[in-house]
Scaffold this motif. Structure first.
Motif, PDB file in Angstrom:
ATOM      1  N   LYS A  30      25.511 -16.450 -33.206  1.00  0.00           N
ATOM      2  CA  LYS A  30      26.899 -16.911 -33.070  1.00  0.00           C
ATOM      3  C   LYS A  30      27.820 -15.752 -32.701  1.00  0.00           C
ATOM      4  O   LYS A  30      28.764 -15.917 -31.921  1.00  0.00           O
ATOM      5  CB  LYS A  30      27.360 -17.586 -34.359  1.00  0.00           C
ATOM      6  CG  LYS A  30      26.757 -18.967 -34.582  1.00  0.00           C
ATOM      7  CD  LYS A  30      27.298 -19.618 -35.837  1.00  0.00           C
ATOM      8  CE  LYS A  30      26.706 -21.022 -36.037  1.00  0.00           C
ATOM      9  NZ  LYS A  30      27.102 -21.970 -34.974  1.00  0.00           N
ATOM     10  N   ASN A  32      27.181 -14.916 -29.003  1.00  0.00           N
ATOM     11  CA  ASN A  32      27.772 -15.950 -28.152  1.00  0.00           C
ATOM     12  C   ASN A  32      29.257 -15.682 -27.911  1.00  0.00           C
ATOM     13  O   ASN A  32      29.793 -15.971 -26.836  1.00  0.00           O
ATOM     14  CB  ASN A  32      27.597 -17.335 -28.789  1.00  0.00           C
ATOM     15  CG  ASN A  32      26.168 -17.837 -28.712  1.00  0.00           C
ATOM     16  OD1 ASN A  32      25.345 -17.294 -27.973  1.00  0.00           O
ATOM     17  ND2 ASN A  32      25.863 -18.860 -29.471  1.00  0.00           N
ATOM     18  N   TYR A  33      29.920 -15.142 -28.907  1.00  0.00           N
ATOM     19  CA  TYR A  33      31.340 -14.784 -28.796  1.00  0.00           C
ATOM     20  C   TYR A  33      31.548 -13.726 -27.701  1.00  0.00           C
ATOM     21  O   TYR A  33      32.616 -13.658 -27.094  1.00  0.00           O
ATOM     22  CB  TYR A  33      31.819 -14.257 -30.141  1.00  0.00           C
ATOM     23  CG  TYR A  33      33.270 -13.868 -30.200  1.00  0.00           C
ATOM     24  CD1 TYR A  33      34.279 -14.838 -30.289  1.00  0.00           C
ATOM     25  CD2 TYR A  33      33.649 -12.530 -30.193  1.00  0.00           C
ATOM     26  CE1 TYR A  33      35.608 -14.480 -30.356  1.00  0.00           C
ATOM     27  CE2 TYR A  33      34.979 -12.162 -30.257  1.00  0.00           C
ATOM     28  CZ  TYR A  33      35.958 -13.137 -30.339  1.00  0.00           C
ATOM     29  OH  TYR A  33      37.281 -12.779 -30.407  1.00  0.00           O
ATOM     30  N   LEU A  34      30.496 -12.933 -27.413  1.00  0.00           N
ATOM     31  CA  LEU A  34      30.554 -11.919 -26.349  1.00  0.00           C
ATOM     32  C   LEU A  34      29.984 -12.442 -25.033  1.00  0.00           C
ATOM     33  O   LEU A  34      29.727 -11.671 -24.112  1.00  0.00           O
ATOM     34  CB  LEU A  34      29.769 -10.674 -26.781  1.00  0.00           C
ATOM     35  CG  LEU A  34      30.318  -9.912 -27.990  1.00  0.00           C
ATOM     36  CD1 LEU A  34      29.349  -8.817 -28.418  1.00  0.00           C
ATOM     37  CD2 LEU A  34      31.687  -9.336 -27.682  1.00  0.00           C
ATOM     38  N   ASN A  35      29.771 -13.753 -24.973  1.00  0.00           N
ATOM     39  CA  ASN A  35      29.187 -14.390 -23.785  1.00  0.00           C
ATOM     40  C   ASN A  35      27.747 -13.947 -23.532  1.00  0.00           C
ATOM     41  O   ASN A  35      27.290 -13.891 -22.392  1.00  0.00           O
ATOM     42  CB  ASN A  35      30.041 -14.133 -22.541  1.00  0.00           C
ATOM     43  CG  ASN A  35      31.390 -14.810 -22.629  1.00  0.00           C
ATOM     44  OD1 ASN A  35      31.492 -15.961 -23.055  1.00  0.00           O
ATOM     45  ND2 ASN A  35      32.443 -14.092 -22.250  1.00  0.00           N
ATOM     46  N   ILE A  36      27.046 -13.636 -24.617  1.00  0.00           N
ATOM     47  CA  ILE A  36      25.616 -13.360 -24.545  1.00  0.00           C
ATOM     48  C   ILE A  36      24.913 -14.564 -25.167  1.00  0.00           C
ATOM     49  O   ILE A  36      25.006 -14.792 -26.381  1.00  0.00           O
ATOM     50  CB  ILE A  36      25.250 -12.072 -25.302  1.00  0.00           C
ATOM     51  CG1 ILE A  36      25.995 -10.870 -24.710  1.00  0.00           C
ATOM     52  CG2 ILE A  36      23.742 -11.830 -25.260  1.00  0.00           C
ATOM     53  CD1 ILE A  36      25.834  -9.590 -25.517  1.00  0.00           C
ATOM     54  N   GLN A  37      24.263 -15.356 -24.339  1.00  0.00           N
ATOM     55  CA  GLN A  37      23.640 -16.598 -24.804  1.00  0.00           C
ATOM     56  C   GLN A  37      22.221 -16.312 -25.281  1.00  0.00           C
ATOM     57  O   GLN A  37      21.345 -15.966 -24.497  1.00  0.00           O
ATOM     58  CB  GLN A  37      23.634 -17.636 -23.679  1.00  0.00           C
ATOM     59  CG  GLN A  37      25.016 -17.947 -23.126  1.00  0.00           C
ATOM     60  CD  GLN A  37      26.000 -18.406 -24.193  1.00  0.00           C
ATOM     61  OE1 GLN A  37      25.681 -19.255 -25.030  1.00  0.00           O
ATOM     62  NE2 GLN A  37      27.200 -17.833 -24.179  1.00  0.00           N
ATOM     63  N   LEU A  77      25.166  -8.465 -19.246  1.00  0.00           N
ATOM     64  CA  LEU A  77      26.614  -8.407 -18.988  1.00  0.00           C
ATOM     65  C   LEU A  77      26.990  -7.488 -17.834  1.00  0.00           C
ATOM     66  O   LEU A  77      28.142  -7.481 -17.394  1.00  0.00           O
ATOM     67  CB  LEU A  77      27.345  -7.919 -20.244  1.00  0.00           C
ATOM     68  CG  LEU A  77      27.251  -8.790 -21.497  1.00  0.00           C
ATOM     69  CD1 LEU A  77      28.049  -8.162 -22.630  1.00  0.00           C
ATOM     70  CD2 LEU A  77      27.744 -10.210 -21.214  1.00  0.00           C
ATOM     71  N   ALA A 103      33.052  -9.381 -32.890  1.00  0.00           N
ATOM     72  CA  ALA A 103      32.196 -10.560 -32.717  1.00  0.00           C
ATOM     73  C   ALA A 103      31.488 -10.919 -34.028  1.00  0.00           C
ATOM     74  O   ALA A 103      31.353 -12.100 -34.381  1.00  0.00           O
ATOM     75  CB  ALA A 103      31.172 -10.295 -31.619  1.00  0.00           C
TER      76      ALA A 103
END
Length: 262
Positions: A114, A117-122, A210, A222
């Protein structure tokens, strides 16, 4: 409350002693559940608690100014270089953490995912037991409930627990040191080539995802989000207590390996 310590770069022996000092304080109830983010002053190969030293190419480490340390946790060797390392420590009796290593591993992984994900790392979590190559390298396959991206191993973590505390730490690679990692092991040329090609296709780092690096502070923000969502506890920036610092200094020699005299 969860205490979040945004630390700096230290030698490997200090990092391992500090993680253990924090866990001991958490286990005695002197400190709350704690996360620590830190780096390594030198590239450092960390060995699992019971890993054999004979698997390691000490001459390569010496010649390339790579330090070596033994973790208080199990598992196999990890080369820490361009990464952010995390510690998570909680009481063994924490109400949200199951009594098993695997169960608590899963909850901590959920909070990390989670956060990332906040850092746009899925990310995803590995749900299967994977067959490892017969090497001393931690990263040759993801273990169950470790964190992956596109089925590639991303965060390598290890946990130790006793009746008082859980100590889990793991490597979040910014740029994975693939060549030096492979060369850190005593393997013949063919096995090294096989391991290199395997890892090239099976591991991933933040820069690959990224196309940039991230800072300790960025990851800390994050983690405040992700761990709050899972643990429903406010995550507050804190620091080492005087007694944690003193204990770290007292036990640091236990983790100090004099590579020049091995």
């Amino acid at each position: 409350m969860i205490r979040l310590i945004v630390d700096t770069y230290h030698m490997g022996s200090w990092n391992m002693a500090c993680d253990l000092a924090i866990a001991k304080h958490v286990g005695k109830g002197y400190q709350p559940t704690t996360i620590r983010l830190y780096g390594w002053s030198l590239p450092t190969l960390s060995l699992g608690r019971f890993q054999k030293m004979e698997d390691i190419d000490l001459d390569f480490l010496r010649n390339n100014n790579i330090d070596i340390v033994r973790r208080p946790t199990g598992g196999r060797a990890v080369l820490h270089h361009k990464e952010i390392t995390y510690l998570f420590s909680a009481s063994t009796n924490h109400p949200l953490l199951p009594k098993s290593v695997i169960g608590s591993y899963k909850v901590i992984a959920e909070a990390l995912i989670k956060s990332l994900n906040y850092l746009n790392i899925q990310c995803d979590v590995e749900k299967n037991k994977n067959k490892h190559l017969n090497t001393p390298a931690c990263y040759d396959a993801p273990s169950i409930y470790e964190i992956t991206i596109d089925k590639k191993k991303f965060i390598g973590s290890a946990q130790y627990r006793n009746e008082y505390y859980i100590l889990q730490h793991g490597a979040i690679p910014i740029e994975f040191p693939l060549k030096n990692y492979v060369n850190s092991f005593k393997l013949d040329k063919d096995k090294k080539e096989k391991l290199f090609n395997h890892l090239k296709n099976k591991v991933i780092d933040i820069k690959s995802v990224l196309n940039r690096t991230i800072s300790f502070e960025e990851l800390a923000e994050a983690l405040k989000v992700g761990f709050y969502e899972v643990f429903n506890e406010e995550v507050v920036i804190g620091e080492l207590s005087d007694s944690e610092y003193d204990l770290t200094k007292k036990i640091v020699e236990k983790f100090d390996i004099d590579i020049e005299n091995l």
